[in-house]
Write a protein that holds these residues in place. Sequence first.
Motif, PDB file in Angstrom:
ATOM      1  N   TRP A 298       0.865  -1.255  -0.058  1.00 58.01           N
ATOM      2  CA  TRP A 298      -0.077   0.098   0.043  1.00 58.01           C
ATOM      3  C   TRP A 298       0.843   1.307  -0.085  1.00 58.01           C
ATOM      4  CZ3 TRP A 298      -5.521   0.651   0.884  1.00 58.01           C
ATOM      5  CH2 TRP A 298      -6.373  -0.599   0.573  1.00 58.01           C
ATOM      6  N   TRP A 299       1.717   1.338  -0.816  1.00 53.92           N
ATOM      7  CA  TRP A 299       2.705   2.496  -1.128  1.00 53.92           C
ATOM      8  C   TRP A 299       3.580   2.566  -2.292  1.00 53.92           C
ATOM      9  CZ3 TRP A 299       7.896   1.346  -1.019  1.00 53.92           C
ATOM     10  CH2 TRP A 299       8.432   0.237  -0.404  1.00 53.92           C
TER      11      TRP A 299
ATOM     12  N   THR B   9      -0.609   4.509  -0.774  1.00 54.94           N
ATOM     13  CA  THR B   9      -1.738   4.482  -1.844  1.00 54.94           C
ATOM     14  C   THR B   9      -2.234   3.022  -1.737  1.00 54.94           C
ATOM     15  OG1 THR B   9      -0.036   3.153  -3.338  1.00 54.94           O
ATOM     16  CG2 THR B   9      -0.072   5.618  -3.305  1.00 54.94           C
ATOM     17  N   THR B  10      -3.289   2.798  -2.416  1.00 53.70           N
ATOM     18  CA  THR B  10      -3.843   1.509  -2.707  1.00 53.70           C
ATOM     19  C   THR B  10      -2.676   0.533  -3.297  1.00 53.70           C
ATOM     20  OG1 THR B  10      -5.030   2.110  -4.532  1.00 53.70           O
ATOM     21  CG2 THR B  10      -6.038   2.275  -2.705  1.00 53.70           C
ATOM     22  N   VAL B  11      -2.787  -0.685  -3.626  1.00 55.77           N
ATOM     23  CA  VAL B  11      -1.826  -1.440  -4.201  1.00 55.77           C
ATOM     24  C   VAL B  11      -1.804  -0.989  -5.659  1.00 55.77           C
ATOM     25  CG1 VAL B  11      -1.161  -3.818  -4.746  1.00 55.77           C
ATOM     26  CG2 VAL B  11      -2.058  -3.331  -2.769  1.00 55.77           C
TER      27      VAL B  11
ATOM     28  N   VAL C 195      -9.454   0.458   4.640  1.00 59.49           N
ATOM     29  CA  VAL C 195      -8.498   1.402   3.794  1.00 59.49           C
ATOM     30  C   VAL C 195      -7.819   2.232   4.826  1.00 59.49           C
ATOM     31  CG1 VAL C 195      -8.584   3.447   2.337  1.00 59.49           C
ATOM     32  CG2 VAL C 195      -9.811   1.340   1.835  1.00 59.49           C
TER      33      VAL C 195
ATOM     34  N   SER D 282      -5.191  -0.153   6.627  1.00 65.67           N
ATOM     35  CA  SER D 282      -4.199  -0.503   5.645  1.00 65.67           C
ATOM     36  C   SER D 282      -3.208   0.709   5.329  1.00 65.67           C
ATOM     37  CB  SER D 282      -4.753  -0.965   4.217  1.00 65.67           C
ATOM     38  OG  SER D 282      -5.242  -2.110   4.447  1.00 65.67           O
ATOM     39  N   ALA D 283      -3.763   1.928   5.176  1.00 68.08           N
ATOM     40  CA  ALA D 283      -3.016   3.304   4.946  1.00 68.08           C
ATOM     41  C   ALA D 283      -2.074   3.390   6.433  1.00 68.08           C
ATOM     42  CB  ALA D 283      -3.810   4.460   4.820  1.00 68.08           C
TER      43      ALA D 283
END
Length: 166
Positions: free
Chosen positions: A66-67, A85-87, A133, A136-137
């Motif tokens: 996620w980056w 970021t999202t994947v 989200v 995960s972030a």
Amino acid sequence: MSFETVNVVYRKYDGSLHWHHPALFLGEDEHGLWTGCVAGTLGRRGSEPPVSWPHPFVILFPRDAWWTALFNAEPNKTEIYCDITTVPEWRDGEVTMVDLDLDVIRMRDGRIFLDDEDEFAEHQVRYSYPPDVVASARAAAGHLMEAVTSFTDPFAAPPRWLSHVT
């Protein structure tokens, strides 16, 4: 040496266009896929006028993380700029991801900080980020703060990929 051009497209959670620019696909290694931009590459934020970046840089797009991480060539004052970021998804000559506001930054003078926490909080409300989200972030930001601070690979030294754009 000749490289294929790819489009790098960051969007916001509502799908709106954020930063986007062409880049050279440089290759991949154990850390992920790499693109690069020479000095003078034009990029745009949304529909704003293009800007010319004065220094070369490379971007790492890790697999299933996620980056993304941008590594600037000297004399840029920012050494590493990681976007949460999202994947990243690759298809048809384009890599896309959703920028989730948080940034982990390492300056050349050694300062390391987490940036845009206020924007992350604001956008959680504006865009209704789901709890997974947000989690995960935050997890990605925590991982990057530790890795960038401890100079863990790939953050130990300037990546070899920079030599392809400098």
